[in-house]
Design a protein around this motif. Structure first.
Motif, mmCIF file in Angstrom:
data_model
loop_
_atom_site.group_PDB
_atom_site.id
_atom_site.type_symbol
_atom_site.label_atom_id
_atom_site.label_comp_id
_atom_site.label_asym_id
_atom_site.label_seq_id
_atom_site.Cartn_x
_atom_site.Cartn_y
_atom_site.Cartn_z
ATOM 1 N N VAL A 51 0.937 -1.269 0.042
ATOM 2 C CA VAL A 51 -0.111 -0.084 -0.023
ATOM 3 C C VAL A 51 1.093 1.347 0.006
ATOM 4 N N TYR A 52 1.921 1.327 0.867
ATOM 5 C CA TYR A 52 2.691 2.644 0.910
ATOM 6 C C TYR A 52 3.548 2.671 -0.563
ATOM 7 N N TRP A 53 4.008 1.582 -1.225
ATOM 8 C CA TRP A 53 4.624 1.562 -2.508
ATOM 9 C C TRP A 53 3.516 2.332 -3.320
ATOM 10 N N PHE A 54 2.305 1.723 -3.423
ATOM 11 C CA PHE A 54 1.353 2.070 -4.290
ATOM 12 C C PHE A 54 1.100 3.588 -4.262
ATOM 13 N N ARG A 55 0.970 4.017 -3.091
ATOM 14 C CA ARG A 55 0.620 5.666 -2.827
ATOM 15 C C ARG A 55 1.812 6.347 -3.192
ATOM 16 N N TYR A 56 2.920 5.738 -2.829
ATOM 17 C CA TYR A 56 4.200 6.824 -3.173
ATOM 18 C C TYR A 56 4.240 6.835 -4.697
ATOM 19 N N ILE A 126 -1.810 2.313 -13.306
ATOM 20 C CA ILE A 126 -1.855 2.879 -11.737
ATOM 21 C C ILE A 126 -2.368 4.095 -11.568
ATOM 22 N N LEU A 127 -2.707 5.152 -12.349
ATOM 23 C CA LEU A 127 -3.297 6.331 -12.070
ATOM 24 C C LEU A 127 -4.884 5.939 -12.329
ATOM 25 N N VAL A 128 -5.301 4.947 -13.147
ATOM 26 C CA VAL A 128 -6.614 4.336 -13.115
ATOM 27 C C VAL A 128 -7.004 3.902 -11.912
#
Length: 177
Positions: A51-56, A126-128
């Motif tokens: 989750v941290y990787w995705f948000r970053y 990732i943006l979608v």
């Protein structure tokens, strides 16, 4: 016989033989509960890191796009620019979300049905996904935390602007979107 040791084992040499005698039992007994708790902790920690990787990654993609490309020119067919401008003054957020959802549906329709306008990169996908997550964040926070909901709408409108700009570049019309 010579003895060399530490608190874990003793090493004794006798002629050409080497004898290692453990001082602490080497057998570690793990019961099923310990193994299950360790597995749950590993899964929870891995999920938190994902989750941290995705948000970053989302934040970096948005910042990078903001630095590299100028603000997209307002297009009458899309309302994300108007929504971004009116987020500071509007008190009612639901109509703004409805406009963003309409823009999202139009963009996804173009992506699915227009030849050559697919989501070619992982960044686009990732943006979608981030847009969909921000929809969920807005749904949860719009009544209890309006400022967080406003931030979610701002990120949603920024994502739509980036996607529209990239689709416009792929279609050969970068100045229109």
């Amino acid at each position: 016989m010579n003895y060399v040791g530490n608190r874990y084992c003793t090493v004794a040499t006798s002629g050409d033989r080497l004898v290692i005698a453990p001082l602490v039992p080497l057998k570690c007994e793990l019961n099923d509960e310990t193994i299950m708790v360790a597995g749950i902790l590993i899964i929870a920690f891995s999920t938190a890191l994902l989750v941290y990787w995705f948000r970053y990654s989302c934040i970096l993609i948005i910042r990078n796009q903001a630095e590299l490309a100028p603000e997209p020119v307002a297009d009458a067919r899309f309302t994300f620019s108007k929504v971004r401008e009116s987020l500071n003054s509007e008190t009612e957020l639901d109509p703004l979300r409805a406009e963003l959802d309409r823009d999202y549906r139009v963009l996804t329709y173009l992506i699915e049905h227009a030849a050559g306008l697919d989501l070619a990169t992982l960044e686009d996908r990732i943006l979608v996904w981030d847009y969909r997550i921000m929809q969920c964040v807005y749904s949860v926070t719009h009544t209890l935390a309006p400022e967080q909901a406003r931030n979610a709408l701002l990120e949603m409108s920024t994502i739509l602007g980036i996607l529209a700009q990239r689709l416009g570049e792929r279609a050969g019309t970068p100045s229109e979107v």
